[in-house]
Design an enzyme around this catalytic site. Structure first.
Site, PDB file in Angstrom:
ATOM      1  N   HIS A  16       0.855  -1.189   0.000  1.00 10.40           N
ATOM      2  CA  HIS A  16       0.000   0.000   0.000  1.00 10.40           C
ATOM      3  C   HIS A  16       0.891   1.240   0.000  1.00 10.40           C
ATOM      4  O   HIS A  16       1.909   1.282   0.701  1.00 10.40           O
ATOM      5  CB  HIS A  16      -0.912  -0.023   1.224  1.00 10.40           C
ATOM      6  N   ASP A  18       0.912   4.180   1.396  1.00 12.28           N
ATOM      7  CA  ASP A  18       1.266   4.738   2.705  1.00 12.28           C
ATOM      8  C   ASP A  18       2.228   3.824   3.455  1.00 12.28           C
ATOM      9  O   ASP A  18       3.138   4.280   4.145  1.00 12.28           O
ATOM     10  CB  ASP A  18       0.009   4.958   3.550  1.00 12.28           C
ATOM     11  N   LYS A  19       2.022   2.516   3.322  1.00  9.49           N
ATOM     12  CA  LYS A  19       2.904   1.569   4.008  1.00  9.49           C
ATOM     13  C   LYS A  19       4.283   1.504   3.356  1.00  9.49           C
ATOM     14  O   LYS A  19       5.282   1.244   4.030  1.00  9.49           O
ATOM     15  CB  LYS A  19       2.266   0.180   4.027  1.00  9.49           C
ATOM     16  N   GLU A  44      10.534  11.497   7.076  1.00  9.39           N
ATOM     17  CA  GLU A  44       9.242  11.430   6.397  1.00  9.39           C
ATOM     18  C   GLU A  44       9.450  11.027   4.940  1.00  9.39           C
ATOM     19  O   GLU A  44      10.496  11.299   4.344  1.00  9.39           O
ATOM     20  CB  GLU A  44       8.528  12.790   6.438  1.00  9.39           C
ATOM     21  N   GLU A  57      14.323  15.608   9.549  1.00  8.50           N
ATOM     22  CA  GLU A  57      15.408  16.174  10.340  1.00  8.50           C
ATOM     23  C   GLU A  57      16.206  15.018  10.937  1.00  8.50           C
ATOM     24  O   GLU A  57      15.655  14.226  11.716  1.00  8.50           O
ATOM     25  CB  GLU A  57      14.870  17.063  11.467  1.00  8.50           C
ATOM     26  N   LYS A 179      -5.692  -4.237   0.468  1.00  5.20           N
ATOM     27  CA  LYS A 179      -6.343  -3.779   1.701  1.00  5.20           C
ATOM     28  C   LYS A 179      -7.294  -4.865   2.192  1.00  5.20           C
ATOM     29  O   LYS A 179      -7.893  -5.591   1.379  1.00  5.20           O
ATOM     30  CB  LYS A 179      -7.133  -2.482   1.465  1.00  5.20           C
ATOM     31  N   PHE A 254      -8.670  -4.369 -10.082  1.00  2.17           N
ATOM     32  CA  PHE A 254      -7.641  -3.652  -9.335  1.00  2.17           C
ATOM     33  C   PHE A 254      -6.283  -3.992  -9.955  1.00  2.17           C
ATOM     34  O   PHE A 254      -5.540  -4.802  -9.436  1.00  2.17           O
ATOM     35  CB  PHE A 254      -7.699  -4.061  -7.862  1.00  2.17           C
ATOM     36  N   ASP A 262      -1.827   5.787  -6.597  1.00  3.14           N
ATOM     37  CA  ASP A 262      -2.229   6.634  -5.475  1.00  3.14           C
ATOM     38  C   ASP A 262      -0.985   7.121  -4.752  1.00  3.14           C
ATOM     39  O   ASP A 262      -0.031   6.363  -4.559  1.00  3.14           O
ATOM     40  CB  ASP A 262      -3.111   5.822  -4.514  1.00  3.14           C
ATOM     41  N   ALA A 263      -0.990   8.366  -4.332  1.00  4.68           N
ATOM     42  CA  ALA A 263       0.138   8.895  -3.561  1.00  4.68           C
ATOM     43  C   ALA A 263       0.126   8.310  -2.155  1.00  4.68           C
ATOM     44  O   ALA A 263      -0.906   7.870  -1.645  1.00  4.68           O
ATOM     45  CB  ALA A 263       0.063  10.422  -3.494  1.00  4.68           C
ATOM     46  N   ARG A 268       0.271   7.886   7.690  1.00  6.98           N
ATOM     47  CA  ARG A 268      -1.136   8.091   7.358  1.00  6.98           C
ATOM     48  C   ARG A 268      -1.989   6.865   7.674  1.00  6.98           C
ATOM     49  O   ARG A 268      -3.182   6.845   7.384  1.00  6.98           O
ATOM     50  CB  ARG A 268      -1.275   8.475   5.883  1.00  6.98           C
ATOM     51  N   LYS A 269      -1.387   5.846   8.284  1.00  5.31           N
ATOM     52  CA  LYS A 269      -2.140   4.647   8.651  1.00  5.31           C
ATOM     53  C   LYS A 269      -1.964   4.365  10.148  1.00  5.31           C
ATOM     54  O   LYS A 269      -1.690   3.244  10.568  1.00  5.31           O
ATOM     55  CB  LYS A 269      -1.680   3.454   7.810  1.00  5.31           C
ATOM     56  N   LYS A 289      10.763   7.627  13.330  1.00  5.43           N
ATOM     57  CA  LYS A 289      11.114   8.393  14.532  1.00  5.43           C
ATOM     58  C   LYS A 289      12.007   7.582  15.457  1.00  5.43           C
ATOM     59  O   LYS A 289      11.712   6.423  15.757  1.00  5.43           O
ATOM     60  CB  LYS A 289       9.840   8.799  15.284  1.00  5.43           C
ATOM     61  N   LYS A 293      11.576  10.159  20.517  1.00  6.54           N
ATOM     62  CA  LYS A 293      10.241  10.682  20.181  1.00  6.54           C
ATOM     63  C   LYS A 293       9.203   9.832  20.922  1.00  6.54           C
ATOM     64  O   LYS A 293       8.976   8.669  20.595  1.00  6.54           O
ATOM     65  CB  LYS A 293       9.977  10.607  18.674  1.00  6.54           C
ATOM     66  N   ASP A 295       6.101   9.899  20.811  1.00  5.68           N
ATOM     67  CA  ASP A 295       5.031   9.408  19.933  1.00  5.68           C
ATOM     68  C   ASP A 295       5.187   7.912  19.720  1.00  5.68           C
ATOM     69  O   ASP A 295       4.197   7.171  19.666  1.00  5.68           O
ATOM     70  CB  ASP A 295       5.087  10.103  18.564  1.00  5.68           C
TER      71      ASP A 295
END
Length: 419
Positions: A16, A18-19, A44, A57, A179, A254, A262-263, A268-269, A289, A293, A295
Site C-alpha cells: 500500500h 502509505d505503508k 518522512e 530532520e 487492503k 484492481f 495513489d500517492a 497516514r495509517k 522516529k 520521540k 510518539d
C-alpha cells in the site's frame, strides 16, 4: 437485554502506498541506528507515480546512502519490473531533502528539565527529556491470545497472508498493493461471529492468459478463499459461518495500484498501526522516529503496561494514557481505565502502574533496548514493524509485547485485596 453490534477494522499490505512510505522511513531509521545508536531521526517519505521523496530532520554520524536504501526497500516489497505494475525500484526518481534536528529541540531532549537544576536526587533516567509534547494510548483486551481486539487482529492476519502467498509464488498473479477489512459481531463486549470480510488486492491484467475480467475476479475470489481466508481462521475459535459476507475486489478490477495509482505518505495509517479504532489514539505516528520521540516509545510503553495488566488478571480490557511535555522526563499524567472490567479499582491500578513501570523516555529506551534493536536484528527491525501493525505481532519478538511484569502485578494486586 445485551446489546449486539458490529465493529470493523482494516489493515493494508506492505505494498500500500502509505505503508511503502512507513517502511522507507523506518528503513532509514534502522540504517542510522545500526551505525549510530544515539542518532536523532525524524524521517518522512512521500511516494507518487515514478517518484520517492525522503525528507525530515536527522542528526547523526552514520553514513547512509538513502537512494540505494529506498530502491532496496521498494524492490523487497515487490515493485520492480513487470510485477511492479508501473512503479519500478530501478527507475523511479528519488529525491532527498534532509536537514539536522533543531538545536532548540535537541537541547531539551539531551538534558531534561529535571537535570537542569542539578538536583542530586535525580538519577540516570532523568537524563533524557521527551522529544515532544503529546499524549499516547496503549490498549489490551482478552479477545485474542495476543491480547488484541479481534477485528484488527484478523484484518492483519489476512493482509499478511495476502503478501505471503504472493511472495511464495502460490498466487503469482497478485501484485503488492492490497487492503483488508473485517467486521465482527459483538454481544456486549464479547465477539461472537464474523459478519463480513473484505479484500481488495492488486492483480495482473490477465491470469493464465485469460483476459475476461468476470472470470478473473471469480478466480481471485476462489483462490483467496482457499489460500488466504481459510488458513487465517484455522487456529481461531471464531470462524466465518454460512451467513458471513465476502467482498473480494468489490470495485470489480484492481490492476493499477501502489504509488502508480495513489500517492502515499508516512504516518497516514496510524489506526492500522495500532488497534484498528478499537481504542483511542493520541494522533502521533510511529515510523521514521527515533526512540526519543515519545510518539513512538511511549505508545509502545503504554501497550506494554496495558498488556501486562490484562495478562495479570487485573482486568479483561485496559486502556492506558500517558502524556508528556517536551524536554521533561517524567510523564505529566498517567491514566488507566478498565471499562468496568477491573478486579480492583482503576485508581488502584493506576497507582500500581506508577510504582511498577518507569515511564521516563530514557527508562523506556533502556528497558526495550530500542537503540540497539536494528543492530541486534541484522539492520531490519523497525522496517519489519512498519507493516502489519506495531502490536500483537506473533511473528516478531517485540520487547513491548513481553509479559515480564505479570507476576509483580499479581503480587501487588493480592496485597491490595488482602489489606
Amino acid at each position: 437485554m445485551t446489546h449486539r453490534y458490529l465493529f470493523t477494522s482494516e489493515s493494508v499490505t506492505e505494498g500500500h502506498p502509505d505503508k511503502v512510505c512507513d517502511q522507507i522511513s523506518d528503513a532509514v531509521l534502522d540504517a542510522i541506528l545500526e551505525q549510530d545508536p544515539h542518532g536523532r531521526v525524524a524521517c518522512e517519505c512521500m511516494v507518487t507515480t515514478g517518484l520517492v521523496l525522503v525528507s525530515g530532520e536527522i542528526t547523526t554520524t552514520a553514513q547512509v546512502d538513502v537512494t540505494d536504501l529506498v530502491r532496496r526497500v521498494v524492490s523487497e516489497i515487490g515493485y520492480e519490473g513487470e510485477r511492479g505494475g508501473g512503479f519500478d525500484a530501478r527507475t523511479c526518481g528519488v529525491i532527498t531533502a534532509i536537514n539536522k534536528q533543531s538545536p532548540d529541540i535537541a537541547q531539551g531532549v539531551t538534558k531534561a528539565l529535571e537535570n537542569r537544576g542539578g538536583d542530586s536526587k535525580n538519577d540516570e533516567w532523568d537524563e533524557i527529556g521527551a522529544g515532544d509534547q503529546g499524549m499516547m494510548f496503549g490498549y489490551a483486551c482478552n479477545e485474542t491470545p495476543e491480547l488484541m481486539p479481534l477485528p484488527i487482529s484478523v484484518a492483519h492476519r489476512i493482509a499478511r497472508r495476502l503478501s505471503e502467498v504472493r511472495k511464495l509464488g502460490m498466487l503469482k498473479y497478485l501484485r503488492p498493493d492490497g487492503k483488508t477489512q473485517v467486521s465482527i459481531e459483538y454481544e456486549g463486549d464479547k465477539p461472537i461471529r464474523v459478519d463480513s470480510i473484505l479484500i481488495s488486492t492488486q492483480h495482473e491484467p490477465q491470469i493464465d492468459g485469460d483476459t475476461d475480467n468476470d472470470k478473473i475476479q471469480k478466480r481471485i475470489a476462489a483462490d483467496l478463499h482457499k489460500f488466504v481466508i481459510q488458513p487465517v481462521f484455522k487456529d481461531l475459535d471464531i470462524k466465518p459461518d454460512a451467513n458471513t459476507r465476502y467482498l473480494i475486489n468489490p470495485s470489480g478490477r484492481f490492476v493499477v495500484g501502489g504509488p502508480q495509482g495513489d500517492a502515499g505518505l508516512t504516518g497516514r495509517k496510524i489506526i492500522v498501526d495500532t488497534y484498528g479504532g478499537y481504542a483511542r489514539h493520541g494522533g502521533g505516528a510511529f515510523s521514521g522516529k527515533d526512540p526519543t520521540k515519545v510518539d513512538r516509545s511511549a505508545a509502545y510503553a503504554a501497550r506494554y503496561v496495558a498488556k501486562n495488566i490484562v495478562a495479570a488478571g487485573l482486568a479483561t480490557r485496559c486502556e492506558v494514557q500517558l502524556a508528556y511535555a517536551i524536554g521533561v522526563a517524567r510523564p505529566t499524567s498517567v491514566h488507566v481505565t478498565t471499562f468496568g472490567t477491573g478486579k480492583i479499582s482503576d485508581d488502584e491500578i493506576c497507582e500500581l502502574v506508577k510504582t511498577t513501570f518507569d515511564l521516563r523516555p530514557a527508562a523506556i529506551i533502556s528497558n526495550f533496548d530500542m537503540r540497539n534493536l536494528p543492530k541486534l536484528s541484522g539492520g531490519k527491525f523497525y522496517q519489519k514493524v512498519a507493516a502489519y501493525g506495531h502490536f500483537g505481532r506473533t511473528d516478531l519478538d517485540l520487547p513491548w509485547e513481553r509479559l515480564d511484569k505479570v507476576e509483580v502485578l499479581k503480587q501487588a494486586k493480592a496485597k491490595l485485596v488482602h489489606s
